[in-house]
Each structure stands twice: as structure tokens, then as C-alpha cells.
Design an enzyme around this catalytic site. Structure first.
Site, PDB file in Angstrom:
ATOM      1  N   ARG A 110       5.219   4.720 -45.335  1.00 39.12           N
ATOM      2  CA  ARG A 110       5.867   5.734 -46.183  1.00 39.12           C
ATOM      3  C   ARG A 110       4.911   6.380 -47.191  1.00 39.12           C
ATOM      4  O   ARG A 110       5.330   6.934 -48.204  1.00 39.12           O
ATOM      5  CB  ARG A 110       7.084   5.150 -46.908  1.00 39.12           C
ATOM      6  CG  ARG A 110       8.189   4.694 -45.970  1.00 39.12           C
ATOM      7  CD  ARG A 110       9.441   4.295 -46.727  1.00 39.12           C
ATOM      8  NE  ARG A 110      10.505   3.923 -45.811  1.00 39.12           N
ATOM      9  CZ  ARG A 110      10.677   2.686 -45.322  1.00 39.12           C
ATOM     10  NH1 ARG A 110       9.849   1.723 -45.675  1.00 39.12           N
ATOM     11  NH2 ARG A 110      11.672   2.432 -44.507  1.00 39.12           N
ATOM     12  N   LYS A 132      -1.916  20.398 -47.456  1.00 33.93           N
ATOM     13  CA  LYS A 132      -1.352  20.605 -46.120  1.00 33.93           C
ATOM     14  C   LYS A 132      -2.142  19.787 -45.106  1.00 33.93           C
ATOM     15  O   LYS A 132      -3.367  19.703 -45.168  1.00 33.93           O
ATOM     16  CB  LYS A 132      -1.388  22.091 -45.730  1.00 33.93           C
ATOM     17  CG  LYS A 132      -0.391  22.942 -46.483  1.00 33.93           C
ATOM     18  CD  LYS A 132      -0.565  24.415 -46.179  1.00 33.93           C
ATOM     19  CE  LYS A 132       0.019  24.830 -44.868  1.00 33.93           C
ATOM     20  NZ  LYS A 132      -0.022  26.302 -44.671  1.00 33.93           N
ATOM     21  N   GLU A 174     -13.496  31.680 -44.353  1.00 37.73           N
ATOM     22  CA  GLU A 174     -12.398  31.329 -45.263  1.00 37.73           C
ATOM     23  C   GLU A 174     -12.715  31.776 -46.689  1.00 37.73           C
ATOM     24  O   GLU A 174     -11.821  32.177 -47.441  1.00 37.73           O
ATOM     25  CB  GLU A 174     -12.131  29.822 -45.225  1.00 37.73           C
ATOM     26  CG  GLU A 174     -11.531  29.315 -43.919  1.00 37.73           C
ATOM     27  CD  GLU A 174     -10.044  29.653 -43.769  1.00 37.73           C
ATOM     28  OE1 GLU A 174      -9.485  30.338 -44.638  1.00 37.73           O
ATOM     29  OE2 GLU A 174      -9.443  29.227 -42.764  1.00 37.73           O
ATOM     30  N   LYS A 214      -7.839  29.180 -54.399  1.00 39.76           N
ATOM     31  CA  LYS A 214      -6.801  28.511 -53.609  1.00 39.76           C
ATOM     32  C   LYS A 214      -5.927  27.620 -54.468  1.00 39.76           C
ATOM     33  O   LYS A 214      -4.696  27.623 -54.330  1.00 39.76           O
ATOM     34  CB  LYS A 214      -7.422  27.711 -52.468  1.00 39.76           C
ATOM     35  CG  LYS A 214      -6.330  27.058 -51.606  1.00 39.76           C
ATOM     36  CD  LYS A 214      -6.806  26.569 -50.270  1.00 39.76           C
ATOM     37  CE  LYS A 214      -5.626  26.049 -49.461  1.00 39.76           C
ATOM     38  NZ  LYS A 214      -6.022  25.562 -48.125  1.00 39.76           N
ATOM     39  N   GLU A 224       4.667  26.462 -49.968  1.00 39.25           N
ATOM     40  CA  GLU A 224       4.584  27.690 -49.177  1.00 39.25           C
ATOM     41  C   GLU A 224       5.960  28.325 -48.948  1.00 39.25           C
ATOM     42  O   GLU A 224       6.339  28.670 -47.837  1.00 39.25           O
ATOM     43  CB  GLU A 224       3.908  27.414 -47.827  1.00 39.25           C
ATOM     44  CG  GLU A 224       3.376  28.680 -47.165  1.00 39.25           C
ATOM     45  CD  GLU A 224       2.634  28.406 -45.877  1.00 39.25           C
ATOM     46  OE1 GLU A 224       1.391  28.321 -45.942  1.00 39.25           O
ATOM     47  OE2 GLU A 224       3.274  28.249 -44.827  1.00 39.25           O
ATOM     48  N   ARG A 228       2.175  31.353 -51.459  1.00 43.08           N
ATOM     49  CA  ARG A 228       1.136  30.647 -50.711  1.00 43.08           C
ATOM     50  C   ARG A 228       0.927  31.226 -49.308  1.00 43.08           C
ATOM     51  O   ARG A 228      -0.125  31.024 -48.701  1.00 43.08           O
ATOM     52  CB  ARG A 228       1.472  29.150 -50.631  1.00 43.08           C
ATOM     53  CG  ARG A 228       0.366  28.331 -49.973  1.00 43.08           C
ATOM     54  CD  ARG A 228       0.545  26.845 -50.148  1.00 43.08           C
ATOM     55  NE  ARG A 228      -0.505  26.110 -49.461  1.00 43.08           N
ATOM     56  CZ  ARG A 228      -0.748  24.815 -49.581  1.00 43.08           C
ATOM     57  NH1 ARG A 228       0.009  24.083 -50.388  1.00 43.08           N
ATOM     58  NH2 ARG A 228      -1.725  24.243 -48.926  1.00 43.08           N
ATOM     59  N   ASN A 232      -2.420  32.561 -45.433  1.00 39.18           N
ATOM     60  CA  ASN A 232      -2.394  32.616 -43.974  1.00 39.18           C
ATOM     61  C   ASN A 232      -2.965  33.937 -43.440  1.00 39.18           C
ATOM     62  O   ASN A 232      -2.906  34.197 -42.239  1.00 39.18           O
ATOM     63  CB  ASN A 232      -0.956  32.450 -43.467  1.00 39.18           C
ATOM     64  CG  ASN A 232      -0.393  31.080 -43.783  1.00 39.18           C
ATOM     65  OD1 ASN A 232      -1.123  30.095 -43.809  1.00 39.18           O
ATOM     66  ND2 ASN A 232       0.900  31.017 -44.051  1.00 39.18           N
ATOM     67  N   HIS A 235      -4.537  34.297 -40.007  1.00 36.50           N
ATOM     68  CA  HIS A 235      -4.290  33.068 -39.252  1.00 36.50           C
ATOM     69  C   HIS A 235      -3.285  33.235 -38.113  1.00 36.50           C
ATOM     70  O   HIS A 235      -3.268  32.416 -37.192  1.00 36.50           O
ATOM     71  CB  HIS A 235      -3.833  31.958 -40.188  1.00 36.50           C
ATOM     72  CG  HIS A 235      -4.940  31.359 -40.986  1.00 36.50           C
ATOM     73  ND1 HIS A 235      -5.702  32.099 -41.866  1.00 36.50           N
ATOM     74  CD2 HIS A 235      -5.437  30.093 -41.040  1.00 36.50           C
ATOM     75  CE1 HIS A 235      -6.608  31.313 -42.425  1.00 36.50           C
ATOM     76  NE2 HIS A 235      -6.468  30.097 -41.946  1.00 36.50           N
ATOM     77  N   HIS A 239      -4.977  31.637 -35.124  1.00 33.98           N
ATOM     78  CA  HIS A 239      -4.525  30.388 -34.514  1.00 33.98           C
ATOM     79  C   HIS A 239      -4.234  30.575 -33.026  1.00 33.98           C
ATOM     80  O   HIS A 239      -4.550  29.706 -32.203  1.00 33.98           O
ATOM     81  CB  HIS A 239      -3.280  29.870 -35.227  1.00 33.98           C
ATOM     82  CG  HIS A 239      -3.578  29.114 -36.466  1.00 33.98           C
ATOM     83  ND1 HIS A 239      -2.600  28.663 -37.322  1.00 33.98           N
ATOM     84  CD2 HIS A 239      -4.742  28.689 -37.011  1.00 33.98           C
ATOM     85  CE1 HIS A 239      -3.148  28.017 -38.336  1.00 33.98           C
ATOM     86  NE2 HIS A 239      -4.448  28.030 -38.162  1.00 33.98           N
ATOM     87  N   HIS A 254     -12.678  27.441 -35.984  1.00 36.27           N
ATOM     88  CA  HIS A 254     -11.506  27.947 -36.701  1.00 36.27           C
ATOM     89  C   HIS A 254     -11.877  29.190 -37.510  1.00 36.27           C
ATOM     90  O   HIS A 254     -11.153  30.196 -37.495  1.00 36.27           O
ATOM     91  CB  HIS A 254     -10.971  26.857 -37.622  1.00 36.27           C
ATOM     92  CG  HIS A 254      -9.850  27.315 -38.500  1.00 36.27           C
ATOM     93  ND1 HIS A 254      -8.590  27.589 -38.015  1.00 36.27           N
ATOM     94  CD2 HIS A 254      -9.795  27.555 -39.844  1.00 36.27           C
ATOM     95  CE1 HIS A 254      -7.805  27.973 -39.015  1.00 36.27           C
ATOM     96  NE2 HIS A 254      -8.520  27.966 -40.130  1.00 36.27           N
TER      97      HIS A 254
END
Length: 286
Positions: A110, A132, A174, A214, A224, A228, A232, A235, A239, A254
Site C-alpha cells: 500500500r 506521475k 522536454e 514544471k 492533472e 497540468r 502534455n 505528447h 506517444h 521519447h
């Protein structure tokens, strides 16, 4: 709550009492690496006498291994060393390993305390920042994951000396994203550094600037739900392109995929929103 950040400039900064806070509260401190960081980065960490209690090397990792099967392998390794709820996880790696191990740590027992030591430029300025994490599923990138802030992100630019040029350019994409969405003057600083060949002495202030941008956004919208989403930028197509190229046996980084995605997004912005075509042209000329 947003994680704390620390920049390393000297080996003695890795004093264990500072690396892992409240060490006495942890039953184990588990270092997680992959094939590359075991070979190129772990020796630097070992030189600084960081006394982790256990080490898990996940071996060679590609986008294919960012999967439920690798998660199971990592969870099994944690069980084999009797990792309990008072175990701290220290991840030494790039964005892929940070995503994978970060997710594993967020749900094992957990949730375990997590420390990230990003080893690539992309991870330092983006992947390790903001909490994330996740894995790919059914061919979709980062389809399963959580938002789980690490206890601390420890940035040591000296690891960048181990990277090939392609990985440095991946991280730079980035950084350019941060500049384009938040701070045009930062864009000029990156261009200047690129023109000089991205010298090592220019990198720490650039990394700090990206991290500031960021974290400022994440602080206002950690899960997000609104703001936020600007992170992206590039992306959506990026992606898709990254997954397609990997599936066809021609993987690209990436950052390379995101760079192409940003080009497409800028063209759309010029056509649909009246973005200055000069700015779009400047980016595309890089």
C-alpha cells in the site's frame, strides 16, 4: 504535497543521513537500477558510500519491459528480500525505470517511501518531477499508473557525462517544451546552449529552470485536472509515434517523439489559433 528537490554538487552531499531522511525509521533501503545504471551510474553512487541495504537490478529495460510482467518481477524481488511497509525505495535510473519502479513502490504494501535519483537529462527535467508514474498496457503508453509524490528527488548532473548524444537531445526536447509553454526567454537560453554544443557547465541552471517551471505547474494542479495538462504539449502525437515505432522494431527516444509531436502541435496552433508562425518556424529549424 509536492516532493522536495536537492541538487548534488559534491560527493559528500550523498551523506546517507541526508540522502534518506529518518534512516532509523526504515527497516531496509533498497536501491533499484537497470542494466545501464548498474554499469555506469551505480559506481559513482557506491563511491560516495551510500549504504543501501539491498540492491535490485532489473536488467535491460526497453519500452517492452515497461509492463505488468516486469512489475511482477520487481514485486517478487521485493518479497524475496522481505521488504515490508517500512522499506524505502531508492530508484537510480531514467524515465522508464522511474515510471516503472515508482509505480511498483506506490502500491507494494500500500505504498513505500520513494526517493528518485534521475540519471538522464529527460528524467531530471521531467520524468522524475511531479509524481506521475506508470506502465504501458495493451500497446498504450502509460495506460496504468498513479500520482504518488516521492519523498525526495535528488538531481546530480554528473550522471549526464555517461549519456550518448541522442539521450541528451531527448532531454533537451522536454526542456524546449517547458520554454514554449511557460517562458520564452528560457527558450533563448536553451538555443544558446545548443549552439555551444550543450556544454556541461551550462546544464545545471537549465535543469533548475525546467524543474522550476514544471514544479510550479504541478504545485497548482498535482492530479492533472486542468492546468497540468499543458505539460502534455506534443505528447498526443508523440506517444502514438513512439509506440508505433517501437512496435515496428524501429524505436525512437521519447524526446524525439515529443519533438515531432510539438512540431505538429505548433503547425495546428498557427493554423487554428493564430500563433506567430515565426516562433513555430524557429523551433522547427533546430
Amino acid at each position: 504535497m509536492l516532493h522536495s528537490l536537492r541538487f548534488i554538487s559534491r560527493p559528500e552531499d550523498y551523506n546517507l543521513s541526508r540522502l534518506v531522511k529518518n534512516k532509523k525509521d526504515y527497516s531496509k533501503i533498497v536501491l533499484i537500477t537497470d542494466e545501464n545504471t548498474t554499469k555506469f551510474c551505480k559506481p559513482l553512487l557506491d563511491y560516495t558510500n551510500v549504504n543501501y541495504t539491498d540492491h535490485i537490478n532489473l536488467g535491460r529495460l526497453t519500452e517492452t519491459e515497461k509492463s505488468p510482467e516486469t512489475l511482477e518481477k520487481l514485486w517478487s524481488a521485493l518479497m524475496e528480500i522481505s521488504a515490508d511497509r517500512n522499506t524505502a525505495i531508492v530508484v537510480l535510473g531514467g524515465g522508464l525505470l522511474s515510471d516503472l519502479a515508482g509505480y511498483a513502490a506506490s502500491v507494494y504494501k500500500r505504498g513505500l517511501q520513494l526517493y528518485l535519483i534521475p540519471s538522464t537529462l529527460l528524467a531530471m527535467v521531467d520524468a522524475a518531477i511531479g509524481g506521475k508514474n506508470g506502465i504501458n498496457f495493451k500497446g498504450i503508453k502509460n495506460q496504468i499508473g498513479t500520482v504518488n509524490m516521492p519523498r525526495e528527488v535528488i538531481i546530480d548532473p554528473r550522471f549526464l557525462s555517461t549519456l550518448p548524444h541522442e539521450e541528451m537531445m531527448s532531454g533537451t526536447a522536454e526542456m524546449l517544451k517547458h520554454a514554449l509553454i511557460a517562458r520564452p526567454s528560457y527558450f533563448d537560453h536553451i538555443i544558446t546552449a545548443l549552439e555551444k554544443g550543450l556544454p556541461a557547465e551550462d546544464l545545471p541552471p537549465l535543469i533548475r529552470r525546467s524543474v522550476e517551471i514544471k514544479t510550479g505547474i504541478v504545485q497548482r494542479d498535482p492530479h492533472e485536472t486542468g492546468l497540468r495538462k499543458v505539460l502534455n504539449f506534443g505528447h498526443t502525437l508523440g506517444h502514438a509515434l513512439e509506440a508505433c515505432m517501437h512496435r515496428n522494431g524501429k524505436p525512437i527516444t521519447h524526446g524525439h517523439a515529443v519533438a515531432i509531436g510539438m512540431m505538429a502541435a505548433l503547425d495546428l496552433s498557427v493554423a487554428l489559433t493564430g500563433l506567430d508562425s515565426e516562433m513555430a518556424g524557429l523551433y522547427k529549424s533546430l
